[in-house]
Design an enzyme around this catalytic site. Sequence first.
Site, PDB file in Angstrom:
ATOM      1  N   LYS A   1     -10.429   0.331  -1.747  1.00 31.03           N
ATOM      2  CA  LYS A   1     -10.285  -0.027  -0.329  1.00 31.03           C
ATOM      3  C   LYS A   1     -10.639   1.167   0.536  1.00 31.03           C
ATOM      4  O   LYS A   1     -10.107   2.270   0.350  1.00 31.03           O
ATOM      5  CB  LYS A   1      -8.859  -0.495  -0.034  1.00 31.03           C
ATOM      6  CG  LYS A   1      -8.600  -0.790   1.448  1.00 31.03           C
ATOM      7  CD  LYS A   1      -7.207  -1.353   1.672  1.00 31.03           C
ATOM      8  CE  LYS A   1      -6.887  -1.498   3.157  1.00 31.03           C
ATOM      9  NZ  LYS A   1      -5.543  -2.075   3.381  1.00 31.03           N
TER      10      LYS A   1
ATOM     11  N   LYS B   1      -7.134   3.428  -2.641  1.00 30.28           N
ATOM     12  CA  LYS B   1      -7.438   3.340  -1.205  1.00 30.28           C
ATOM     13  C   LYS B   1      -7.606   4.740  -0.641  1.00 30.28           C
ATOM     14  O   LYS B   1      -6.914   5.676  -1.048  1.00 30.28           O
ATOM     15  CB  LYS B   1      -6.292   2.596  -0.508  1.00 30.28           C
ATOM     16  CG  LYS B   1      -6.379   2.509   1.005  1.00 30.28           C
ATOM     17  CD  LYS B   1      -5.194   1.710   1.540  1.00 30.28           C
ATOM     18  CE  LYS B   1      -5.088   1.770   3.056  1.00 30.28           C
ATOM     19  NZ  LYS B   1      -3.918   1.025   3.573  1.00 30.28           N
TER      20      LYS B   1
ATOM     21  N   ASP C   1       0.843  -1.191   0.000  1.00 31.72           N
ATOM     22  CA  ASP C   1       0.000   0.000   0.000  1.00 31.72           C
ATOM     23  C   ASP C   1       0.884   1.249   0.000  1.00 31.72           C
ATOM     24  O   ASP C   1       1.443   1.628   1.035  1.00 31.72           O
ATOM     25  CB  ASP C   1      -0.918  -0.005   1.223  1.00 31.72           C
ATOM     26  CG  ASP C   1      -1.953  -1.118   1.179  1.00 31.72           C
ATOM     27  OD1 ASP C   1      -1.703  -2.153   0.524  1.00 31.72           O
ATOM     28  OD2 ASP C   1      -3.009  -0.980   1.826  1.00 31.72           O
TER      29      ASP C   1
END
Length: 248
Positions: free
Chosen positions: A207, A173, A99
């Site tokens: 996400k 995300k 990430d």
Amino acid sequence: MEINQFLDATYLKTASQANLTEEETQQKVIELVKEAILYDYKLVMIRAIHIPLVKKILNEAKSNVLIGTVIGFHEGTYTTEEKLKEAKAAIVLGADELDFVVNYTAFKKGDLDLVRNEIIKGIKLCLDNNKVVKWILEVAALTNEEIIVISRLIKQIVFEDFGEENAKNVFVKSSTGFFKTKNNLPNGATLEVMKIISENAKPLKIKAAGGVRDYETALKMITLGVDRIGTSSSEEIIKREKNRNKGY
């Protein structure tokens, strides 16, 4: 619905941030991994330093839980070279998903070349190593219009440079969960923000992270099209689902 497979159970505080010793922090990570094995979460999201220990525990348990870690965390202002070096090290340690924090500061200043370059190189590194890559926008630092622009930019890069077939391996995300907002405004995923991301990033995966602490909110996120939820409240969400299924 079995919500466990949407959950990225998360512990990302350093020892100093949590005012703990290194040993106490490691114990927190061990407890998280044991919980993830028990409830069969999709993934545990931890700092890279803990990957070898986590991998050992998961292997011994013959668990399918994946390992995720963060890159350029949490400010996102690391250089592209620093992020790639950090990512390569995490891959060697055994991370399954990485990430990255987008350099949203550069993005807000209009330096799209820098942002585009780090996204292309980060995606290439991960795909070349059969890893999933997620791009953290830090939505609390952005306007809704900026969220639209950067979500579309990431989608455009995937389609033009890597092909639509790789959309399943790239996430957009929402947040780190560490951004400091003024006046106690939300610093992470909200339904409004995730709707914006969903409308502009799909068919990339998305996400929600930061502020998802209960089952009802998690369920609403999934209904919106969220594919994964990063939370430090995974056990509470799972227990609520189990009680709900029992009619409590």
